[in-house]
Design an enzyme around this catalytic site. Structure first.
Site, short mmCIF file in Angstrom:
data_model
loop_
_atom_site.label_atom_id
_atom_site.label_comp_id
_atom_site.label_asym_id
_atom_site.label_seq_id
_atom_site.Cartn_x
_atom_site.Cartn_y
_atom_site.Cartn_z
N GLU A 1 59.93 187.60 53.20
CA GLU A 1 59.40 186.19 53.22
C GLU A 1 59.25 185.55 51.96
O GLU A 1 58.91 186.01 50.83
CB GLU A 1 57.80 186.74 53.59
CG GLU A 1 57.07 185.25 53.86
CD GLU A 1 55.67 185.52 54.32
OE1 GLU A 1 55.34 186.66 54.55
OE2 GLU A 1 55.09 184.61 54.75
N LYS B 1 46.37 190.11 55.72
CA LYS B 1 47.80 189.94 55.83
C LYS B 1 48.42 189.48 54.51
O LYS B 1 49.52 190.06 53.97
CB LYS B 1 48.16 188.95 56.84
CG LYS B 1 49.61 188.66 57.24
CD LYS B 1 50.41 187.75 56.13
CE LYS B 1 51.80 187.78 56.62
NZ LYS B 1 52.60 187.23 55.69
N ASP C 1 55.61 205.12 52.84
CA ASP C 1 55.61 204.64 54.35
C ASP C 1 54.59 203.59 54.42
O ASP C 1 53.17 203.87 54.62
CB ASP C 1 55.18 206.16 55.02
CG ASP C 1 54.73 206.04 56.62
OD1 ASP C 1 54.98 204.78 57.07
OD2 ASP C 1 54.47 207.08 57.14
N HIS D 1 54.66 177.27 49.26
CA HIS D 1 55.60 178.00 50.65
C HIS D 1 56.66 177.19 50.99
O HIS D 1 57.79 177.81 50.90
CB HIS D 1 54.54 178.32 51.67
CG HIS D 1 55.13 179.32 52.70
ND1 HIS D 1 55.42 180.52 52.32
CD2 HIS D 1 55.50 179.16 53.84
CE1 HIS D 1 55.85 181.41 53.24
NE2 HIS D 1 55.93 180.34 54.25
P1 HMG Z 1 54.37 176.37 41.13
O1 HMG Z 1 52.97 176.03 40.53
O2 HMG Z 1 55.01 175.26 42.04
O3 HMG Z 1 55.35 177.14 40.47
O4 HMG Z 1 53.85 177.51 42.29
P2 HMG Z 1 55.89 176.90 38.98
O5 HMG Z 1 57.49 176.02 39.24
O6 HMG Z 1 55.08 175.89 38.27
O7 HMG Z 1 56.12 178.18 38.40
C1 HMG Z 1 55.04 179.03 37.72
C2 HMG Z 1 55.38 180.50 38.03
O8 HMG Z 1 55.43 180.79 39.39
C3 HMG Z 1 56.59 180.98 37.49
O9 HMG Z 1 56.49 181.16 36.10
C4 HMG Z 1 56.76 182.14 38.00
O10 HMG Z 1 55.92 182.99 37.66
C5 HMG Z 1 56.31 181.57 39.44
P3 HMG Z 1 58.09 181.08 35.07
O11 HMG Z 1 58.84 182.29 35.86
O12 HMG Z 1 58.53 179.74 35.57
O13 HMG Z 1 57.39 181.43 33.94
N1 HMG Z 1 57.41 180.95 40.30
C6 HMG Z 1 58.62 181.65 40.67
N2 HMG Z 1 59.08 182.82 40.48
C7 HMG Z 1 60.01 183.22 41.12
N3 HMG Z 1 60.83 182.38 41.93
C8 HMG Z 1 60.60 181.10 42.05
C9 HMG Z 1 59.39 180.73 41.38
N4 HMG Z 1 58.58 179.56 41.49
C10 HMG Z 1 57.45 179.87 40.81
N5 HMG Z 1 61.16 180.28 42.56
C11 HMG Z 1 53.98 179.17 44.32
C12 HMG Z 1 54.92 178.06 43.24
C13 HMG Z 1 54.83 179.34 45.46
C14 HMG Z 1 54.19 180.33 43.23
C15 HMG Z 1 52.56 178.80 44.40
O14 HMG Z 1 52.47 177.78 45.27
C16 HMG Z 1 51.84 180.06 45.10
O15 HMG Z 1 51.38 180.98 44.62
N6 HMG Z 1 51.69 179.57 46.28
C17 HMG Z 1 51.18 180.78 47.37
C18 HMG Z 1 52.22 181.26 48.13
C19 HMG Z 1 51.62 182.47 49.03
O16 HMG Z 1 50.72 183.11 49.09
N7 HMG Z 1 52.90 183.05 49.86
C20 HMG Z 1 52.81 184.13 50.67
C21 HMG Z 1 53.19 183.73 52.07
S1 HMG Z 1 52.07 182.71 52.85
C22 HMG Z 1 51.19 184.06 53.54
O17 HMG Z 1 51.95 184.86 54.33
C23 HMG Z 1 49.81 184.53 53.09
C24 HMG Z 1 48.57 183.76 53.61
O18 HMG Z 1 48.44 183.14 54.87
C25 HMG Z 1 47.43 184.41 53.16
C26 HMG Z 1 46.18 183.68 53.33
O19 HMG Z 1 46.04 182.98 54.21
O20 HMG Z 1 45.21 184.21 52.58
C27 HMG Z 1 48.72 182.36 52.82
#
Ligand code: HMG
Length: 447
Positions: A100, A289, A305, A402
């Site tokens: 994901e 989740k 596992d 996301h």
């Molecule tokens: P952002 O602020 O746009 O990121 O966040 P940024 O470009 O400013 O970068 C800041 C840091 O984020 C980076 O530091 C990385 O550590 C990381 P740097 O490496 O530059 O020193 N980062 C990345 N690392 C690797 N590859 C990348 C990358 N981009 C940023 N391409 C971010 C963007 C997606 C991190 C933020 O919006 C976030 O944390 N969102 C949450 C996403 C999430 O939770 N996803 C899980 C899937 S959704 C789900 O299934 C669960 C849910 O339903 C659970 C719930 O409801 O509780 C949400």
């Protein structure tokens, strides 16, 4: 082609005969041919997909073929790295195997955030694992109980050939209890046993001990009891509420501030979000989740596992009768505290741990942790994931980050060229990513 007609619940089903006997005995190439003929319309492209995932190193391919049964090819998952995890003052780069998008980025972002605020603190609370021999007995309970107490030392001594190495390392059988379950099912009892399995997940060890207990118990019962004992089954439990780990972050409320966040407002909203997951099962399931995004990814990368871990953790989330949040948050004396407490039965020896080269690599990346250390790392991955998700949910909304990460998947879905990808990524640095916006942009470029 042979057609079998059968009637079920007043509907007529037409079923093509695609069953097979002796499939397991066929060679891999023969299994593939059979599948192509019976299910894949002899498609050349299907055959290509199957074979293009084979590893060119035949020994490595054979190793993977032999992990499971009836293997036809390999199913790849990406292995990503979330760096900057400060756990008990030690820095980790955590390997995560997951399909994901945005999970690894979210973990990395949370790790970076807490790196500047003292990192994660963890503690293993307990490491006891459980197994049960389920049996039926319809005689007098007092007689059974007296028999059990007499036979208990023999249950343990007969298992010595299985436990001697584990005993030497400091683990082994901790206790065996007789449990009366006749309130639930007439005549139902258990030998409820607890174990310390140290760095092994312990499934084989526990199951072997249990099967030996059952053998001794039945044999001795036949000699000493009037009523018979019927052994139903002997199996470990994946519910391990006494194999517990806790991970925590905390800081002064004002330290939660960063570019986009007002600290007080954020702390308040964040705690509300956790509290909602505590009382509302619909929310709790999604909340948890998100936690499992982090946990499963590290559990998989380290060859453990994940089904056992998932089952055990969700059971723990409902231990008080309602499914609830696995994480907790509070503000006390102007400090924000956020923590998780979960059961985790993990192994760093046995199973796939020495066999799968990428599992070995993951272990090396983590500094060859023992099982207690791995429990702490996995719990932190879950907590970090939840922090990142809640932070997005309570500030920007989840879609912004996301979808930013999902952009590449959309582009690949439409076979975007490298040049198209470059232009579209630049465009969406300052525009909101939605599926339709990306498709529109791509169509405009192509026209
Ligand atoms: P952002 O602020 O746009 O990121 O966040 P940024 O470009 O400013 O970068 C800041 C840091 O984020 C980076 O530091 C990385 O550590 C990381 P740097 O490496 O530059 O020193 N980062 C990345 N690392 C690797 N590859 C990348 C990358 N981009 C940023 N391409 C971010 C963007 C997606 C991190 C933020 O919006 C976030 O944390 N969102 C949450 C996403 C999430 O939770 N996803 C899980 C899937 S959704 C789900 O299934 C669960 C849910 O339903 C659970 C719930 O409801 O509780 C949400």
């Amino acid at each position: 082609m042979c057609l079998v007609y059968y009637l079920s619940a007043s509907k007529l089903y037409l079923k093509m005969n695609k069953s097979v006997s002796g499939f397991s005995k066929l060679k891999k190439s023969e299994k593939i041919e059979w599948l192509l003929q019976h299910y894949l319309f002899n498609s050349k492209s299907a055959k290509k997909i199957i074979t293009q995932y084979w590893n060119s190193n035949e020994k490595l391919q054979q190793l993977h073929d032999e992990f499971i049964e009836n293997t036809i090819t390999n199913y790849y998952l990406p292995l990503g790295i979330a760096p900057n995890f400060l756990i008990n003052n030690k820095l980790y780069a955590i390997p995560m195997a997951i399909e994901e998008s945005s999970v690894v980025a979210a973990a990395s972002k949370a790790a970076k955030f807490w790196l500047e605020r003292g990192g994660f603190k963890t503690e293993v609370i307990s490491t006891t694992k459980i197994g049960q021999v389920h049996f039926m007995y319809h005689g007098d309970f007092k007689t059974l109980n007296t028999f059990f107490n007499t036979i208990k030392p023999k249950l343990i001594s007969d298992a010595k050939p299985i436990t001697k190495n584990m005993d030497k390392r400091g683990g082994g059988i901790l206790n065996i209890e007789l449990r009366n379950k006749t309130d639930s099912i007439d005549g139902y009892y258990q030998l409820h046993a607890s174990f310390e399995t140290l760095d092994a997940m312990g499934a084989n060890f526990i199951n072997s001990c249990l099967e030996q207990f059952a053998k001794t118990f039945k044999t001795e019962a036949e000699k000493q009891l009037d009523s018979t004992i019927e052994i139903v089954m002997s199996i470990l439990s994946n519910y391990v509420p006494d194999c517990l780990v806790k991970a925590e972050v905390n800081c002064k409320i004002e330290d939660l501030a960063d570019l986009n966040i007002n600290a007080k407002e954020f702390a308040h909203k964040f705690i509300q979000a956790v509290n909602i997951a505590k009382v509302e099962p619909y929310r709790a399931v999604t909340h948890n989740k998100g936690i499992m995004n982090g946990i499963d990814a590290v559990v998989l990368a380290t060859g453990n596992d994940f089904r056992a871990v998932e089952a055990g953790i969700h059971a723990y989330a409902s231990k008080n009768g309602t499914y609830t949040s696995l994480t907790h948050a509070e503000i006390k004396n102007d400090r924000f505290k956020f923590w998780i407490e979960i059961p985790l039965a993990l192994g760093t020896v046995g199973g796939l741990t020495k066999l799968h080269p990428l599992v070995n690599l993951s272990s090396e990346l983590l500094g060859k942790p023992n099982s207690k250390e791995l429990m702490q790392i996995v719990a932190v991955a879950g907590l970090a994931q939840n922090f990142a998700a809640l932070r997005s949910l309570t500030t920007t909304g989840i879609q912004e980050g996301h979808m930013k990460m999902h952009l590449m998947n959309i582009l690949n879905q439409f076979n975007a060229s490298e040049n198209e990808k470059k232009q579209i990524i630049t465009h969406f640095k300052t525009n909101t990513v939605t599926h339709s916006a990306v498709v529109d942009k791509l169509e405009k470029l192509r026209n």
